[in-house]
Motif scaffolding. Sequence first.
Motif, PDB file in Angstrom:
ATOM      1  N   ASN A 173       0.595  -1.134  -0.038  1.00 37.75           N
ATOM      2  CA  ASN A 173      -0.078  -0.028   0.156  1.00 37.75           C
ATOM      3  C   ASN A 173       0.847   1.520   0.099  1.00 37.75           C
ATOM      4  N   ILE A 174       0.270   2.516  -0.560  1.00 35.89           N
ATOM      5  CA  ILE A 174       0.981   3.681  -0.420  1.00 35.89           C
ATOM      6  C   ILE A 174       1.458   3.940   0.880  1.00 35.89           C
ATOM      7  N   SER A 180      -5.975   5.709  -5.034  1.00 32.69           N
ATOM      8  CA  SER A 180      -5.218   5.431  -3.689  1.00 32.69           C
ATOM      9  C   SER A 180      -5.590   4.043  -3.520  1.00 32.69           C
ATOM     10  N   GLN A 231      -3.857   0.033  -4.970  1.00 29.05           N
ATOM     11  CA  GLN A 231      -2.715  -0.446  -5.763  1.00 29.05           C
ATOM     12  C   GLN A 231      -3.267  -1.718  -6.495  1.00 29.05           C
ATOM     13  N   ILE A 248      -2.634  11.494  -2.621  1.00 29.42           N
ATOM     14  CA  ILE A 248      -2.909   9.665  -2.520  1.00 29.42           C
ATOM     15  C   ILE A 248      -4.088   9.695  -3.571  1.00 29.42           C
TER      16      ILE A 248
END
Lengths: 490, 490
Positions: A114-115, A226, A228, A450
């Motif tokens: 994840n971010i 936002s 993935q 994001i």
Amino acid sequence: MQKNKITIEAIDWQPNKNSKIPLYQQIIDYISKKITSGAWLINDIIPSQRELANKFKVNRSTIVYALDELIAYGILETESGSGTKVANNTWSLLYNDNNLNWKTYINAGEFIENIPTIQIINELEFKDYIRLSTGELAPKLFPLQKFQKISSLLTNKITSLNYLGPLGLLELREELVKHLAKVNIKATTDNILITSGSLQALQLLSIAMIKPNAKVYTETPTYLKSLQLFQSAKINLKGIEMDQEGIKYWQINKDNNDSTFLYTIPDFHNPTGITCSLTRREELLKFAQANQLAIIEDSAYTELYIDEQPPPSLKSLDNSNQVLYLGTASKSLAPGLRVGWIVGPESIIKRLGDVKMQIDYGASSMSQWLMYEFFHSGEYDNHLQNIRQELKKRRDEILSFLNENFNKHASWTIPKGGFYIYIQFNQKISIETLFKKALHKKILLNPGNIYDYKDNNAIRVSYVYEDIETLKESLLVILKLIKSEEKQGK
Amino acid sequence: MQKNKITIEAIDWQPNKNSKIPLYQQIIDYISKKITSGAWLINDIIPSQRELANKFKVNRSTIVYALDELIAYGILETESGSGTKVANNTWSLLYNDNNLNWKTYINAGEFIENIPTIQIINELEFKDYIRLSTGELAPKLFPLQKFQKISSLLTNKITSLNYLGPLGLLELREELVKHLAKVNIKATTDNILITSGSLQALQLLSIAMIKPNAKVYTETPTYLKSLQLFQSAKINLKGIEMDQEGIKYWQINKDNNDSTFLYTIPDFHNPTGITCSLTRREELLKFAQANQLAIIEDSAYTELYIDEQPPPSLKSLDNSNQVLYLGTASKSLAPGLRVGWIVGPESIIKRLGDVKMQIDYGASSMSQWLMYEFFHSGEYDNHLQNIRQELKKRRDEILSFLNENFNKHASWTIPKGGFYIYIQFNQKISIETLFKKALHKKILLNPGNIYDYKDNNAIRVSYVYEDIETLKESLLVILKLIKSEEKQGK
């Protein structure tokens, strides 16, 4: 590879202050156990001294003493810049010098991490932070009495909780057929697949129906950025600008790739709050038809209108079967149910159902029964009416607060429904810095970048999670941070 | 590409026998609507005349008349060998000549279609078939009173159903820590991730922690081979033979690939019923340690022992952190809950939790609360005791029935727990033919070859789903089919 930072849940363990074992020794034992049990791995970064002291409610000097011991043993090691890491596991070496090196596994698969900002948000949401941007209704807005009534009804109705068929609970799909008909979406039970929230519908599409390297167009900014999910499936996301009428569809430059989609949130867009106009919808459908472009219409916020119903959905206007329609109970009722639905041609639904059976054998039947009963009893519609009033009250208060305090510093679109006000700052500031500074003030916010294809100057604010007064106070803190950033920018 | 065969749910629509519109015309209208609405796509194969007649409870001649009309219009087309297909959608062409061609999307993604036999099983399980092999407890074995008691408790305890953190409901993980301690598995709440059943744990591993082209070893036959999860992630499954002690681990020829796993079901193996001996477990762990081989231990059936507890789990014997441990409520309590758990090192759990947040934001909180309360109240353990008695009764009856009737024709391992008896026929027969012939007798069975790396000679029989008498009768039908196959083989 990024180093794994260990976090500790406070509830997990606390030193015993009445014990005869000194506190520092208890902490040494705790950390040792974590390492020998394999819970903490070699090279993992342990929490900072300050964090450990807070977590265990002891003086920092106790932590320093314990860590020094462990460093002396060679168990921990200080690494300049990144903190203290696990260096060795001597205890386990006593009986085993062959511990498996999980580090070679941890990122071996193709699914992306994840971010980092979102990892932090996911983690800290359950700690003691003010949640300025959270995308769900406040727990106090959960219709508790309705839930209790419905649970009691169900308790007498459910006779077992066995596996369900590929498309999900038939009774729920029958209710959805009726529910969708109210907004002029024609469907049979074969056109509906129950998913574990809309997110899973997107996952199914990404792995079943979109070629690697195919393009998926989205608004920019967009919720989809936002995630993935699509990137993990090697799908190319392409952002298309919006104006106040919605997506500038004419900027889509569709090539001949086979499985191109447009993902769009026409109603109360996440994060911008923009609602696509009827004209723009009609034009977009014509464009999609002329260009053989399939559309994923995300209607997560559609029922959460404030002033009036949004224009008809793309799905209801669509006479060429271009549109897959996503619905969910997560925003309107309760995300913890994990119930969503996707509406589309029978063959597509069947294919997605087959994939769903292969990845988790279907959504919780308990949740599906609850959702069925919410629809069937009429309580879902009643609940929506209550929520709409609450949304109106909250939105109006926050808008007038913003007008008073933020109008020199930022601009925003007035949302006609949904949860979010997207605040765009007039001056260029570092949104990452703002995020971090807010964290120090115990405020968790979703920075606009994001959701965006490029760095931006915005934050998403939700008026549905925290109390209005808390929201106002936090926004004043943010305003102060912004002012100081502005000064520095000069 | 395989043609999509349309199925019709009977509940969906029925002709109105009191209407002034003739039945054949109603059927024409129904099919036309299906096609113009896009529910049925061009080239889809429609159900057979016989099926349509059954479904709509009309004479076959009515169906023939209706289909002939549609063929005359050019809407349907007969295709030799495969039935009648959708050829055109004239009605929709009247207002739109640009319908999206979904066929280019339907298999564009990398996720593979289910094995055809399993697609049939998934579909027909909810029709009027005897389910000889189904892998779940009979609905009547669901602990209804316990469920009602627990639901009432929960109704007063739950105050909202919001999103949960990445690892799942903390209260449930705390109960699992205690539950696992009873079988000597040491874990903290950070070592446990709640999944939507064990199947999802496997999915998470396949996309997060195993490299494309890496090897995963399994027993042969194995449950894992009946899934397309690992194949969809381009992972190479390698089958390793078993004997009565368990997997012949010494045949594993591990190369230096980074993310190699062994997937094993040591207790009451699916489908063979074999339980791995303690000695074999200890040897296997030593081998895994020497070869840096990570193990996925699937304990789906562990608690469903009949005569005595199985030997200690690999996880509890593992002092080198080689083992990820999968548990589930699906077999022991209720698959519809979709609650499973994976136990492993903290970093691994954290990585898998991050991926889970990205694909469905977690399992149903309602299901997690139910499972928590089942553990917390002690009712889960009480339920297991009841189920074990039932399993013993059922297994013993079926074993003595098999001894009486099947011993000239087949052999099997006596299961010490779990659901399955794996019947291997002495003579070579076509197991696909047996599957189809059984279908005509309205019996649905799981042929052994869906679990195997090669064609085989076996079927999986479950003694937990159908009533004992139904089971015996169906097995006699199977025996008759087998005898006739044997004769043909001579």
